[in-house]
Scaffold this active site. Structure first.
Site, PDB file in Angstrom:
ATOM      1  N   MET A 164       0.861  -1.181   0.000  1.00 27.41           N
ATOM      2  CA  MET A 164       0.000   0.000   0.000  1.00 27.41           C
ATOM      3  C   MET A 164       0.897   1.231   0.000  1.00 27.41           C
ATOM      4  SD  MET A 164      -1.722   0.167   3.770  1.00 27.41           S
ATOM      5  CE  MET A 164      -0.797   0.225   5.300  1.00 27.41           C
ATOM      6  N   ARG A 297      -3.440  -2.540  11.027  1.00 23.88           N
ATOM      7  CA  ARG A 297      -3.377  -2.092  12.418  1.00 23.88           C
ATOM      8  C   ARG A 297      -3.604  -3.245  13.377  1.00 23.88           C
ATOM      9  NH1 ARG A 297      -6.484   3.762  11.505  1.00 23.88           N
ATOM     10  NH2 ARG A 297      -4.591   4.846  10.789  1.00 23.88           N
ATOM     11  N   TYR A 434       4.360   3.029  12.652  1.00 24.06           N
ATOM     12  CA  TYR A 434       3.704   2.949  11.339  1.00 24.06           C
ATOM     13  C   TYR A 434       2.252   2.495  11.434  1.00 24.06           C
ATOM     14  CZ  TYR A 434       5.681  -1.925  10.989  1.00 24.06           C
ATOM     15  OH  TYR A 434       6.048  -3.223  11.184  1.00 24.06           O
ATOM     16  N   GLU A 435       1.560   2.619  10.316  1.00 30.16           N
ATOM     17  CA  GLU A 435       0.103   2.410  10.236  1.00 30.16           C
ATOM     18  C   GLU A 435      -0.662   3.388  11.130  1.00 30.16           C
ATOM     19  OE1 GLU A 435      -0.551   0.686   7.871  1.00 30.16           O
ATOM     20  OE2 GLU A 435       1.268  -0.492   7.658  1.00 30.16           O
ATOM     21  N   GLY A 436      -0.117   4.580  11.287  1.00 31.42           N
ATOM     22  CA  GLY A 436      -0.711   5.585  12.163  1.00 31.42           C
ATOM     23  C   GLY A 436      -0.080   5.487  13.529  1.00 31.42           C
TER      24      GLY A 436
END
Length: 579
Positions: A164, A297, A434-436
């Site tokens: 992604m 997540r 990562y991933e927020g």
């Protein structure tokens, strides 16, 4: 040298005794034909062999070798290709994939435990199939039938992999200001241009093709995040029969040199008019990509738990072997194992009591997703959505804590590379970012999940869990939940006057929620213990860890309550210049 063995006894306990997922499986026609308790146990045993014997022993070598990028071609650690082929041959790359397109169709409650094993074995390696699984979820939900038929079988088989592509150098989590663009071509495809950074598995030598899911904006796009569209951009162009054609106009210009996960290719990807295909509706790409992001997540939670489990196993073994000091022996010429020291016991029990609660929680969230998917349960879906940021943030925060504490058990040897503990600390650190970032997860939880419905889903969950309480700690947990309910309603009321309050306390509130949910997990585990099914040592170990959690971990919520309930209002308007 660091070692790892999958905790199969506890995994089976969580699945079949605590949550009794096999009963739900048999009630769903789609699952009943695929999976039962014996099949699930066999799957876990086989996964345990692969992770313990083939992947875990080489994690240090992968860390030493890292990846290289020469003329746009990325090379992974020397053993990765063989390990990846093992996964493909065993069907592991499509474990939870849709059977209609070649996946195995396994439930999330089971595949989540496989994810944990992979992360314990080597977080960096786990990212290659992990990103592919996430891409498959996004395509399955948002792509048209022709695209799914063309791409999903190759992705599930592991012949192709997925990524992604979100982040740009000037736009981290603020995706609305991205500059990547997409222009419609005469043949109905699009030409994608722009640069993306921090792209996990953006290029590598494990598969013959890489399928990038790229966020970009069309020329007529509305401003901000409402103008983002999602495109499928293959490394090599694919014809209607699935055959590979010429190289697409994209390249990995460099790989990042990172603190950890050195075996993972974190790429800067340049798209120069690359051929791409719209996924979903124009300007609706962010919602499509969030399908994948939410999957990832949840996988971050597995990274935190996986690293923590391996750290614990090695710290426990070292504590039993290392002779230092005298706790039993009084002979000045002899020393005892350091596991006899109360402070070492404290550290080990702290790690294991949180790890095992985390595993119970992970299975619970996976089971909620299975209930939503296979049982069309809207309440389960709402709860899974609510708990996604908790899974990501709380489990990764506790994962780093565990690795640092386990490193401390080793003393000076924990700082030495040969023992593997410093690698675990370095590798798991990224999971909080990562991933927020976990700050973003806390804000999402507090503002988008809890405040948006005035705490309805969360408080309903807490009340339902409270109704099932049993055992010696019931009163302690019950009182904590009552205070939690009161604190939540008070916060929401105060936020009407001071809106910034919720953002200030979001991180503390998420931690408070996590520690409370873990207490419920321990209560469920205690209730599931059965002298006819479980050995005496297993039962006593669980009871000891439960008691430690209630007496030495759960009381941490007192300080969190204070931080939430006694927040100075003047801080909410503090001027940045004073910082």
């Amino acid at each position: 040298m660091s070692h790892y063995q999958a905790p199969l006894a506890d995994m089976s306990f969580q699945l079949f005794d605590v949550w009794q997922v096999q009963q739900f499986w048999q009630q769903q026609a789609e699952l009943a034909e695929l999976i039962d308790a014996d099949t699930a146990a066999a799957i876990l045993e086989e996964a345990a062999k692969i992770t313990a014997e083939k992947i875990a022993p080489l994690a240090a070598a992968a860390d030493e070798q890292g990846v290289s990028c020469i003329s746009g071609a990325v090379t992974t650690p020397s053993h990765y290709k063989e390990c990846y082929q093992l996964l493909c041959e065993g069907g592991w790359t499509g474990l939870s994939g849709d059977p209609e397109y070649g996946g195995m169709g396994m439930p999330k409650s089971l595949s989540g435990l496989y994810d944990e094993m992979m992360c314990s074995a080597d977080i960096a390696f786990s990212l290659y199939p992990g990103l592919t699984s996430g891409a498959c979820v996004a395509l399955l939900q948002h792509a048209d039938e022709a695209t799914k038929t063309l791409y999903l079988p190759k992705l599930y088989s592991g012949e192709w992999s997925g990524t992604m592509c979100l982040t740009e150098s000037h736009a981290g989590s603020d995706l609305g200001i991205m500059r990547s663009k997409a222009e419609l071509a005469a043949d109905g495809s699009y030409r994608i241009s722009g640069e993306k950074i921090f792209i996990t598995a953006g290029d590598h030598d494990l598969t013959e093709n890489i399928i990038h899911l790229v966020l970009a904006k069309l020329p007529d796009a509305p401003a901000g995040s409402r103008g983002i569209s999602l495109f499928l951009v293959p490394k090599f162009k694919v014809d209607a029969s699935g055959n590979l054609g010429e190289r697409n106009s994209l390249i990995c210009s460099s790989v990042e040199h990172k603190m950890g996960i050195h075996g993972s290719a974190t790429c800067v990807m340049n798209f120069d008019g690359a051929e791409g295909y719209l996924i979903g509706e124009p300007h609706k790409g962010l919602a499509c990509m969030f399908t994948m992001m939410n999957y990832e997540r949840l996988a971050m939670g597995s990274q935190g738990l996986g690293a923590a489990e391996r750290a614990y196993q090695n710290a426990l073994a070292y504590a039993n072997d290392r002779l230092q000091g005298r706790t039993v022996t009084k002979d000045g010429n002899k020393a005892d194992s350091i596991i006899g020291h109360p402070d070492v016991k404290r550290m080990l029990l702290n790690i294991s009591s949180i790890n095992e609660a985390g595993r119970a929680f992970s299975v619970y969230v996976g089971h909620l997703l299975d209930q939503a998917k296979f049982g069309q349960d809207a309440k389960a879906q709402a709860r899974a959505n609510l708990l996604t940021p908790v899974t990501k943030a709380f489990m990764t925060d506790r994962g780093l804590d565990a690795c640092v504490i386990a490193q401390q058990v080793f003393g000076g040897h924990g700082y030495i590379r040969e023992w593997g503990m410093e690698q675990l600390v370095r590798d798991v650190r990224i999971a909080q970012i990562y991933e927020g970032t976990n700050g973003i997860q806390a804000a999402d939880f507090m503002l988008r999940k809890v405040a948006s419905d005035q705490g309805a889903v969360l408080l309903d969950l807490m009340r339902e869990l409270k109704a099932g309480l049993a055992g010696s700690a019931s009163k302690q947990i019950n009182l904590a939940v009552e205070r939690f309910e009161s604190a939540t309603l008070s916060l929401l009321e105060q936020a009407k006057v001071v809106p910034e309050l919720l953002s200030w306390v979001a991180n503390d509130y998420l931690d408070l929620t996590g520690y409370l949910l873990y207490a419920f997990m321990w209560n469920k585990m205690e209730a599931a213990l059965d002298t006819e099914k479980h050995g005496e040592d297993f039962i006593q170990s669980k009871q000891l860890k439960a008691k430690f959690y209630y007496s030495r971990v759960l009381p941490r919520i007192e300080s969190l309550f204070c931080l939430i309930e006694q927040f100075p209002a003047e801080l909410s308007s503090a001027e940045p210049k004073l910082f």
